[in-house]
Design a protein around this motif. Structure first.
Motif, PDB file in Angstrom:
ATOM      1  N   GLY A   1      14.567  59.972  -1.691  1.00  0.00           N
ATOM      2  CA  GLY A   1      15.258  61.050  -2.387  1.00  0.00           C
ATOM      3  C   GLY A   1      14.382  62.224  -2.770  1.00  0.00           C
ATOM      4  O   GLY A   1      14.875  63.185  -3.381  1.00  0.00           O
ATOM      5  N   ALA A   2      13.101  62.172  -2.391  1.00  0.00           N
ATOM      6  CA  ALA A   2      12.162  63.204  -2.819  1.00  0.00           C
ATOM      7  C   ALA A   2      12.074  64.334  -1.795  1.00  0.00           C
ATOM      8  O   ALA A   2      11.824  64.080  -0.613  1.00  0.00           O
ATOM      9  N   PRO A   3      12.232  65.580  -2.205  1.00  0.00           N
ATOM     10  CA  PRO A   3      12.095  66.709  -1.281  1.00  0.00           C
ATOM     11  C   PRO A   3      10.696  66.740  -0.670  1.00  0.00           C
ATOM     12  O   PRO A   3       9.699  66.456  -1.341  1.00  0.00           O
ATOM     13  N   GLY A   4      10.635  67.026   0.605  1.00  0.00           N
ATOM     14  CA  GLY A   4       9.359  67.155   1.285  1.00  0.00           C
ATOM     15  C   GLY A   4       8.759  65.858   1.776  1.00  0.00           C
ATOM     16  O   GLY A   4       7.733  65.872   2.457  1.00  0.00           O
ATOM     17  N   LEU A   5       9.367  64.720   1.427  1.00  0.00           N
ATOM     18  CA  LEU A   5       8.839  63.435   1.850  1.00  0.00           C
ATOM     19  C   LEU A   5       9.811  62.729   2.792  1.00  0.00           C
ATOM     20  O   LEU A   5      11.017  62.928   2.725  1.00  0.00           O
ATOM     21  N   ARG A   6       9.247  61.882   3.641  1.00  0.00           N
ATOM     22  CA  ARG A   6      10.034  61.095   4.594  1.00  0.00           C
ATOM     23  C   ARG A   6       9.577  59.641   4.501  1.00  0.00           C
ATOM     24  O   ARG A   6       8.389  59.351   4.616  1.00  0.00           O
ATOM     25  N   LEU A   7      10.507  58.742   4.284  1.00  0.00           N
ATOM     26  CA  LEU A   7      10.172  57.326   4.182  1.00  0.00           C
ATOM     27  C   LEU A   7      10.049  56.747   5.586  1.00  0.00           C
ATOM     28  O   LEU A   7      11.032  56.634   6.311  1.00  0.00           O
ATOM     29  N   ASP A   8       8.816  56.356   5.965  1.00  0.00           N
ATOM     30  CA  ASP A   8       8.567  55.885   7.325  1.00  0.00           C
ATOM     31  C   ASP A   8       8.441  54.377   7.448  1.00  0.00           C
ATOM     32  O   ASP A   8       8.573  53.840   8.552  1.00  0.00           O
TER      33      ASP A   8
END
Length: 251
Positions: free
Chosen positions: A171-178
């Motif tokens: 849910g954090a802007p700028g981050l991607r859960l990989d």
């Protein structure tokens, strides 16, 4: 395994390149054999070379030899090295315990942070990524030796904290859960049992993907235990010593 105690400065560049090529070939054979033993395709596993303590000249040689993923664990070493190698087609991974005061620097060069282990770090990474107008891939570092609500001795969130942390990253802007990352524990029920530890991480990854289908990475295994990691389903292995040699002592 051959002796690799010489450091980068002990050889000229042509000799150093030959040594790195030989070491890479041995690591490639180990990965290929581990894949074949469990019926996996070789292209299911990505090699990340951990270049900590080694110079930018080694990174350049590795790039010439086809390496595309490199990792660092200390920003003070990584930032200047990444700047010197900015022209190379590399993906930079940050794999060490990350202090929040280093986040802005790390976001400047790392496409992926593999050591996300607490909510405060998520918030700081998000703010820095938005400020830099970048998307940063994140792996949650899982400490399989950590008690509920605690962090591991070498960093990492306890297994029961993964869901909350994953939701925060997603849910954090700028981050991607990989995906997920772990280091074979030195204590607890998995001490001395790397394959069991990596199989546990793979189980956690399967559960994570039920809620976050794109979080497919499973980063596990280093020079000593990459074979067990591949057998247990790792998608990425982080190899330093087996490629670059025994590391010089840090001052």
């Amino acid at each position: 395994m051959t002796d690799r105690t010489e450091d980068a400065g002990a050889l000229g560049l042509p000799e150093r390149k030959d040594r790195l090529a030989s070491n890479l070939a041995q690591v490639e054979e180990r990965i290929s054999s581990a894949c074949a033993a469990v019926g996996r395709a070789r292209d299911e596993v990505t090699l990340i070379v951990v270049t900590k303590t080694y110079p930018a000249s080694d990174v350049r040689l590795l790039a010439e030899l086809g390496v595309r993923h490199v990792a660092e664990n200390r920003d003070q070493d990584a930032a200047p090295k990444a700047a010197q190698c900015a022209d190379l087609p590399l993906t930079w991974h940050f794999v060490g315990q990350l202090q929040t005061n280093k986040v802005r620097s790390v976001v400047g060069y790392a496409q992926q942070v593999q050591s996300v282990d607490r909510l405060k770090l998520v918030h700081t990474l998000s703010a820095a990524a938005v400020r830099a107008e970048r998307e940063v891939g994140c792996l949650l570092q899982v400490a399989l030796d950590a008690e509920s609500g605690e962090r591991g001795e070498r960093g990492g969130v306890s297994p029961d904290g993964v869901d909350e942390l994953a939701a925060a990253v997603a849910g954090a802007p700028g981050l991607r859960l990989d995906g997920l990352m772990t280091v074979a524990p030195l204590a607890g029920e998995y001490a001395g049992r790397p394959r069991a530890a990596f199989e546990r991480l793979r189980e956690m990854s399967t559960r994570l993907r039920a809620a976050h289908p794109a979080a497919t990475m499973v980063s596990a295994g280093m020079s000593a235990d990459l074979d067990e990691a591949v057998a247990a389903g790792a998608t990425h292995v982080r190899v330093g010593t087996a490629v670059l040699g025994v590391r010089p002592r840090l001052g």
